[in-house]
Design an enzyme around this catalytic site. Structure first.
Site, PDB file in Angstrom:
ATOM      1  N   SER A 201      -0.234   0.037  -2.249  1.00 16.32           N
ATOM      2  CA  SER A 201      -0.780  -0.198  -3.578  1.00 16.32           C
ATOM      3  C   SER A 201      -2.271   0.113  -3.598  1.00 16.32           C
ATOM      4  CB  SER A 201      -0.562  -1.673  -3.924  1.00 16.32           C
ATOM      5  OG  SER A 201      -1.338  -2.043  -5.021  1.00 16.32           O
TER       6      SER A 201
ATOM      7  N   TYR B  48      -0.514 -11.395  -1.622  1.00 18.21           N
ATOM      8  CA  TYR B  48       0.291 -10.185  -1.871  1.00 18.21           C
ATOM      9  C   TYR B  48      -0.472  -8.947  -1.420  1.00 18.21           C
ATOM     10  CZ  TYR B  48       2.126  -6.117  -4.319  1.00 18.21           C
ATOM     11  OH  TYR B  48       2.571  -4.855  -4.605  1.00 18.21           O
TER      12      TYR B  48
ATOM     13  N   LYS C 211       0.084  -5.933   1.851  1.00 22.22           N
ATOM     14  CA  LYS C 211       0.066  -4.460   1.816  1.00 22.22           C
ATOM     15  C   LYS C 211      -0.902  -3.915   2.866  1.00 22.22           C
ATOM     16  CE  LYS C 211       3.145  -4.041  -1.336  1.00 22.22           C
ATOM     17  NZ  LYS C 211       4.495  -3.658  -0.914  1.00 22.22           N
TER      18      LYS C 211
END
Ligand code: NAD
Ligand code: UFG
Length: 341
Positions: A127, A152, A156
């Site tokens: 992302s 979150y 990544k």
């Protein structure tokens, strides 16, 4: 013989669109999904579009025995696209262990089993969140990684590092890390799309629900940013364009002779749109008004970010194609279909 690909999280939003493009390109697909954020009837939509029903295993990638059984029962898988992850930024702040456990154990299990089952490569869903608030826009892949602002986002960053460390250790696999900007829209057939559970957290599903009268009005989170109209700027990428990039990445990873073992690509359009511009484009494309008001800033929001997609354009030969008005029409057609059910 068709090349067999495992798609984890394949009944989810981006996964389902990618399965369609993989099947259209002649790949054979096996999906694993635990249906924690999707529905098995997505498979019907995929079949309706492509005429092919992908193999489906309902199972959890954090369970290595489930994955081992899948590889034993589906021999010859050559590549993996790993979409399976929990993805709600706000929830990750409340439940960090759930996010670290789900997102990292899923990846570690897949990497662990790849050499044993002769799987050559893994495409990973990363992302643009890894860049944080950019020092300059557009942002390219050489920009520094900033400290993550949520668990979150941290999953990544850690996932990218895990893949790089594993390959550095000599693991006989390749990987392509795809850093998505903001995926939106739906398949033009309106057979598949995004199905947010509960109140949508993301802009476009909230916007289409407000336009459909399911939500009273959309709140624009802040109009006092340092941008031309004061609202935040993002790079909105059509989900079908995004899905197609995965097919190209998979082919490059499996067939490319001289490619690096790990490659990173930004997937965006290269154009930033503000929240207010996006509302305008929806209204222009559909003729439907979006009830909206200006509200307070949302904590943790990035002010402006858009991609420099030159590397993906030149190396993958991939460019975002779908005009924003088309994407908005598709998002609306999907919303109308879901509302009518
Ligand atoms: P999604 O929630 O629609 O799809 C993810 C799918 O994975 C769901 O179907 C869910 O049921 C499944 N899943 C979750 N944990 C699983 C597990 N342990 N085992 C098996 N299945 C599991 O999300 P999406 O928007 O399609 O996102 C796909 C990937 O792209 C995710 O990794 C996400 O973090 C990443 N990503 C998404 C965006 C975005 O804005 N949508 C942006 C950047 C990156
Ligand atoms: N926004 C509103 N009102 C809303 C929802 C969003 O004004 O009701 C605004 C946000 O403030 C932001 C823009 O719309 O300026 C886009 O917000 P989204 O929540 O749709 O997307 P984000 O860019 O915040 O985050 C998304 C994903 C993350 C991912 C990130 C980068 O939700 O998971 O893109 O890929 F990390």
């Amino acid at each position: 013989m068709k090349t067999k690909i495992l798609v984890t999280g394949g009944t989810g939003y981006i996964g389902s669109h990618t399965v369609v493009e993989l099947q259209n390109a002649g790949y054979e697909v096996v999906i694993i999904d635990n249906l924690s954020n999707s529905n098995a009837n997505v498979i019907d939509g995929i079949e309706a579009i492509t005429g092919i029903r992908p193999a489906f295993v309902e199972g959890d990638c954090t369970d290595i025995n489930t994955l081992r059984k899948l590889f034993e029962e589906n021999p010859g898988i050559k590549g993996i696209i790993n979409f399976a992850a929990s993805k709600a930024v706000g929830e990750s702040v409340q439940k960090p262990l759930l996010y670290y456990r789900n997102n990292l154990n899923t990846l570690i299990n897949l990497l662990d089993l790849m050499p044993e089952f002769g799987v050559k490569g893994i495409v990973f869903s990363s992302s643009c969140t890894v860049y944080g608030e950019p020092d300059k826009n557009p942002i390219d892949e050489t920009a520094p990684i900033k400290p993550a602002t949520s668990p979150y986002g941290n999953t990544k960053q850690i996932s990218e590092e895990i893949i790089e460390d594993y390959i550095k250790s000599g693991a006989p696999i390749k990987s392509i890390l795809l850093r998505y900007f903001n995926p939106i829209g739906a398949h033009p057939s309106a057979m598949i799309g995004e199905l947010p559970l509960g109140v949508p957290q993301n802009l476009v599903p909230y916007l289409t629900q407000a336009a459909a009268g399911i939500r009273a009005e959309l709140t624009v989170f802040g109009n006092d940013y340092n941008t031309p109209d004061g609202s935040c700027i993002r790079d909105y990428i059509d989900v079908v364009d995004l899905a197609k990039a995965h097919v190209i990445a998979m082919k490059r990873m499996l067939d490319g002779q001289d490619t690096d073992a790990v490659e990173i690509f930004n997937l965006g359009t290269g154009r930033g749109l503000s929240v207010l511009e996006l509302i305008d484009s929806f209204e222009r494309a559909t003729g439907v008004k979006v009830p909206h008001k200006i509200g307070a800033r949302r904590a943790g929001d990035i002010e402006k970010i858009w991609a420099d997609p030159k590397k993906a354009n030149e190396v993958l030969g991939w460019t975002a194609q779908v005009p924003i008005d088309e994407t908005m029409k598709n998002a609306w057609a999907w919303q109308c279909k879901v509302t009518a059910k």
